[in-house]
Design an enzyme around this catalytic site. Structure first.
Site, short mmCIF file in Angstrom:
data_model
loop_
_atom_site.label_atom_id
_atom_site.label_comp_id
_atom_site.label_asym_id
_atom_site.label_seq_id
_atom_site.Cartn_x
_atom_site.Cartn_y
_atom_site.Cartn_z
N GLU A 171 -40.48 -39.87 17.63
CA GLU A 171 -40.45 -38.70 18.43
C GLU A 171 -39.06 -38.41 18.89
O GLU A 171 -38.73 -39.43 19.70
CB GLU A 171 -41.49 -38.15 19.16
CG GLU A 171 -42.95 -38.13 18.53
CD GLU A 171 -43.81 -37.70 19.68
OE1 GLU A 171 -43.68 -36.91 20.55
OE2 GLU A 171 -45.03 -38.01 19.36
N GLU B 248 -48.44 -43.37 22.13
CA GLU B 248 -48.01 -43.37 23.76
C GLU B 248 -49.27 -43.75 24.54
O GLU B 248 -49.69 -42.88 25.14
CB GLU B 248 -47.53 -42.17 24.00
CG GLU B 248 -46.20 -41.69 23.12
CD GLU B 248 -45.80 -40.36 23.72
OE1 GLU B 248 -46.26 -39.50 24.47
OE2 GLU B 248 -44.52 -40.11 23.17
C1 GBH Z 1 -44.56 -36.59 23.52
O1 GBH Z 1 -44.87 -37.17 24.78
C2 GBH Z 1 -45.87 -36.27 22.57
O2 GBH Z 1 -46.21 -37.55 21.79
C3 GBH Z 1 -46.33 -35.08 21.99
O3 GBH Z 1 -47.56 -34.97 21.77
C4 GBH Z 1 -45.69 -34.02 22.93
O4 GBH Z 1 -45.90 -32.84 22.05
C5 GBH Z 1 -44.12 -34.11 23.00
O5 GBH Z 1 -43.90 -35.52 23.55
C6 GBH Z 1 -43.26 -33.27 23.72
O6 GBH Z 1 -43.88 -33.42 25.09
O7 GBH Z 1 -42.59 -36.12 34.25
O8 GBH Z 1 -44.76 -35.01 35.01
O9 GBH Z 1 -43.17 -33.91 33.76
C7 GBH Z 1 -43.74 -37.34 25.29
C8 GBH Z 1 -44.14 -38.12 26.40
C9 GBH Z 1 -44.32 -36.09 28.09
C10 GBH Z 1 -44.26 -38.36 28.65
C11 GBH Z 1 -44.03 -35.80 29.21
C12 GBH Z 1 -44.09 -37.99 29.97
C13 GBH Z 1 -43.84 -36.50 31.58
C14 GBH Z 1 -44.53 -35.58 32.54
N1 GBH Z 1 -43.88 -37.48 27.82
N2 GBH Z 1 -44.43 -36.82 30.39
S1 GBH Z 1 -43.85 -35.05 33.90
#
Ligand code: GBH
Length: 493
Positions: free
Chosen positions: A390, A177
Site C-alpha cells: 500500500e 497490518e
Molecule cells: C492503511 O493503513 C490501511 O491498510 C487502509 O485500510 C487504509 O485505508 C489506509 O492505510 C489509509 O489510511 O497517527 O493516530 O493518526 C495505514 C496504517 C493508519 C496506521 C494511520 C497508523 C496512524 C493513526 N496507518 N495510523 S494516527
C-alpha cells in the site's frame, strides 16, 4: 511528454506486479446481504459513540458487492494488471466458524473470475481487520488467551479460501497490518464481552495470536500446494534518527522493534520477538515454544510493507527508565518520540495533510524511499523480494477540478505517485529486489475512523449516485509503468 523525460537507466522488470487496492469493509457495502454475519467493525460504526467521523458506516460504502463488474472494467480500461482486495471472513463464515456460507463463496468466485476475464490478476488478503463479531464475544477474538481457538478458526477460514481459489491467485496476504488491529482500535468492554487481559498486555496477546495464525496459514498453504506467494502486510514507515546522536539512533532502533520488527523479526529472522520488546515488555510478552518458533521462522515469501511515509525519531528528554515507568501507552514503552517536520531537510515534507489533524501520520517522503527499501532488504532478507503493498495519499478536503471530461485534477496525489515511483526505480537500479507496488486506493472509500472525510482514491466516488470518476493521479500512476516497465504495451492516451 513522459517519454522525453525518461531516464534510460531506470526500469521496472517485466514481471513487476503493480495495481490498486481496496479492503472488504471499506468498499463492499451490502452488510446484510447474502448471509453476511456482523463483524467488529459493524459495532465500531454503529454502536461506539464518537468513534467515526460523521457517524459514517460501511453499510453502503462503494457498493462494490454489487458494482464489482464495472469496477474491474474501469481498472482494466487503464491497463492495470493487478487488483488487490480482501475477502470478508464474516461472509464466508457468518459466525466466524461452523457452517460455510456458499453464497459468499459464489460471490468471490465471480469477483475473481471477472478479474481474470478482464486480464486483471487478483491479489487476496484474508483478513483486513473485520473479525466476525461472534468470535469477539465468544472468546475475546484476538485476545484469546488460550492461543488456540482464534488460531484454529482463522486457519480453518484460510483453508476454505485457499482450497476454493488457490490456483487463481498469484499473491496471498494472510493479514493486513497486525499493529493496527492489535494496537490502534479500542475493544471497549461496554461494547464487547469483557476480557480479563489487562489493557497494557492486550496488544501482545493479539500479536502472539496473529503470529501463530499467520505461521500456520502459511504452512497450510504450502502443504496444500497452492499457487502464489504467501506473506502478511506489515504496517510501517521509514524511521530516521533526528540527529546523529547515539541516543537518537537507539530511539530509532526501538521504533523499528516496536513497529515492523515486532512481527517481521519472528517471521523473517528467528521465530522470536526483537530485543527491545523482550527488554521493555517482557512482563506482557508471551513466549513461543521451540516448535512454534520453527513454524513461524521463514513463514513469508516476500516482505510486504504498507510503506506510505517516513518519520524522524529522537530520544525522550528524561531517562528511558523513567519514560518506561511513566508511559501509559501499552504500545510504546519503547519511549521514542516522533516528529514529522525537519526544517533543514524540508523537501516536500509539508505537502498535503501534514498540518491537518485528520491524517497527521502521512507526509510525502519519497526522497527517503530508496533508503527505506534498502533497509528492509538488508534487515529482513526476504527470499522473494520486497513489495510495497500500500502507498498513497489522503487529502482531507480535496477540491477536485475537472480537467477533461470526467477526469478530476488531484495534483498533490499525482506528484506523490510520480515521485514515489521514481524512488522505487532508483532502489531497483541500486539492486534492491522490489517486486511490486500496489496503490491505495482504487477509489475513495470508508477511511475507518475518519469515515468519508479523508479521501485516498485514485477515483472519486459520488456517494449519492455511486458514480465513479477517474482522478488524474490514476493516469500519472499508470503512465509511470507505461514509460518504465520493460515490454509495457499499455496504450494510455
Ligand atoms: C492503511 O493503513 C490501511 O491498510 C487502509 O485500510 C487504509 O485505508 C489506509 O492505510 C489509509 O489510511 O497517527 O493516530 O493518526 C495505514 C496504517 C493508519 C496506521 C494511520 C497508523 C496512524 C493513526 N496507518 N495510523 S494516527
Amino acid at each position: 511528454n513522459p517519454a522525453a523525460m525518461k531516464n534510460q537507466s531506470w526500469s521496472f522488470p517485466s514481471n513487476f506486479f503493480w495495481g490498486v487496492a481496496s479492503a472488504a469493509y471499506q468498499v463492499e457495502g451490502a452488510v446484510k446481504a447474502e448471509g453476511r454475519g456482523p463483524s467488529v467493525w459493524d459495532v465500531f460504526t454503529h454502536r461506539v459513540t464518537d468513534f467515526i467521523v460523521g457517524n459514517a458506516t460501511g453499510d453502503i460504502a462503494d457498493n462494490q458487492y454489487y458494482l464489482y463488474k464495472q469496477d474491474i472494467a474501469r481498472i482494466a480500461a487503464l491497463g492495470v494488471p493487478y487488483y488487490s482486495f480482501s475477502i470478508s471472513w464474516s461472509r464466508v463464515f457468518p459466525f466466524g466458524r461452523g457452517e460455510v456460507n456458499e453464497q459468499a463463496l459464489l460471490h468471490y468466485d465471480d469477483l475473481i473470475n471477472t478479474c481474470l476475464e478482464y486480464n486483471v490478476q487478483p491479489i487476496v488478503t484474508l483478513y483486513h481487520w473485520d473479525l466476525p463479531l461472534y468470535l469477539q464475544n465468544l472468546y475475546g477474538g484476538w485476545l484469546d488467551e488460550s492461543y488456540t481457538d482464534i488460531v484454529n478458526d482463522y486457519v480453518e477460514y484460510a483453508r476454505v479460501v485457499f482450497s476454493r481459489y488457490g490456483n487463481k491467485v498469484q499473491h496471498w496476504f494472510t493479514f493486513n497490518e497486525p499493529i493496527v488491529f492489535c494496537g490502534e482500535y479500542p475493544y471497549p468492554e461496554n461494547y464487547f464481552k469483557a476480557t480479563s487481559v489487562p489493557v497494557k498486555q492486550q496488544p501482545y496477546v493479539c500479536g502472539h495470536n496473529f503470529l501463530l495464525a499467520h505461521g500456520q496459514a502459511y504452512r497450510l498453504a504450502k502443504s496444500m500446494g497452492i499457487n502464489g506467494t504467501v506473506s502478511f502486510k506489515n504496517n510501517g514507515a521509514y524511521r530516521i534518527p533526528l540527529t546523529n546522536s547515539s541516543a537518537d539512533a537507539l530511539a530509532t532502533q526501538r521504533a523499528w522493534d516496536f513497529n515492523e520488527g515486532w512481527f517481521a523479526n519472528p517471521v523473517f529472522i528467528n521465530g522470536d520477538y526483537p530485543q527491545y520488546l523482550k527488554e521493555y515488555v517482557s512482563d506482557f510478552l508471551p513466549e513461543f515454544t521451540a516448535e512454534q518458533k520453527a513454524m513461524i521462522n521463514g513463514s513469508a515469501d516476500i516482505f510486504a510493507e504498507d510503506a506510505y511515509t517516513a518519520q524522524f525519531y529522537f530520544a525522550p528528554s528524561n531517562t528511558i527508565e523513567a519514560c518506561v515507568a511513566n508511559t501509559s501507552d501499552p504500545l510504546y514503552p519503547g519511549c521514542f518520540n516522533t516528529t514529522y517536520t525537519y526544517s533543514d531537510q524540508d523537501g516536500g515534507w509539508n505537502i498535503g495533510p501534514a498540518a491537518d489533524p485528520a491524517a497527521p501520520w502521512l507526509h510525502k517522503t519519497s526522497d527517503w524511499l530508496p533508503a527505506f527499501l534498502h533497509y528492509i532488504q538488508d534487515t529482513w532478507k526476504p527470499r522473494e523480494g520486497v513489495a510495497i503493498t500500500e502507498f498513497g495519499f489522503g487529502e482531507p478536503f480535496e477540491e477536485l477540478k475537472t480537467i477533461r471530461a470526467d477526469i478530476l485534477s488531484d495534483p498533490i496525489r499525482s506528484s506523490y505517485y510520480h515521485d514515489y515511483l521514481e524512488g522505487v526505480l532508483i532502489a531497483l537500479s541500486e539492486g534492491v529486489n522490489v517486486v511490486g507496488t500496489i496503490a491505495w486506493s482504487i477509489f475513495d472509500n470508508l477511511e475507518w475512523a475518519e469515515g468519508y472525510s479523508v479521501k485516498f482514491g485514485m477515483q472519486y466516488v459520488n456517494f449519492t449516485t455511486q458514480e465513479r470518476f477517474y482522478k488524474a493521479s490514476f493516469f500519472e500512476y499508470v503512465n509511470m509503468f507505461k514509460t518504465y516497465q520493460q515490454g509495457s504495451n499499455l496504450t494510455i492516451a
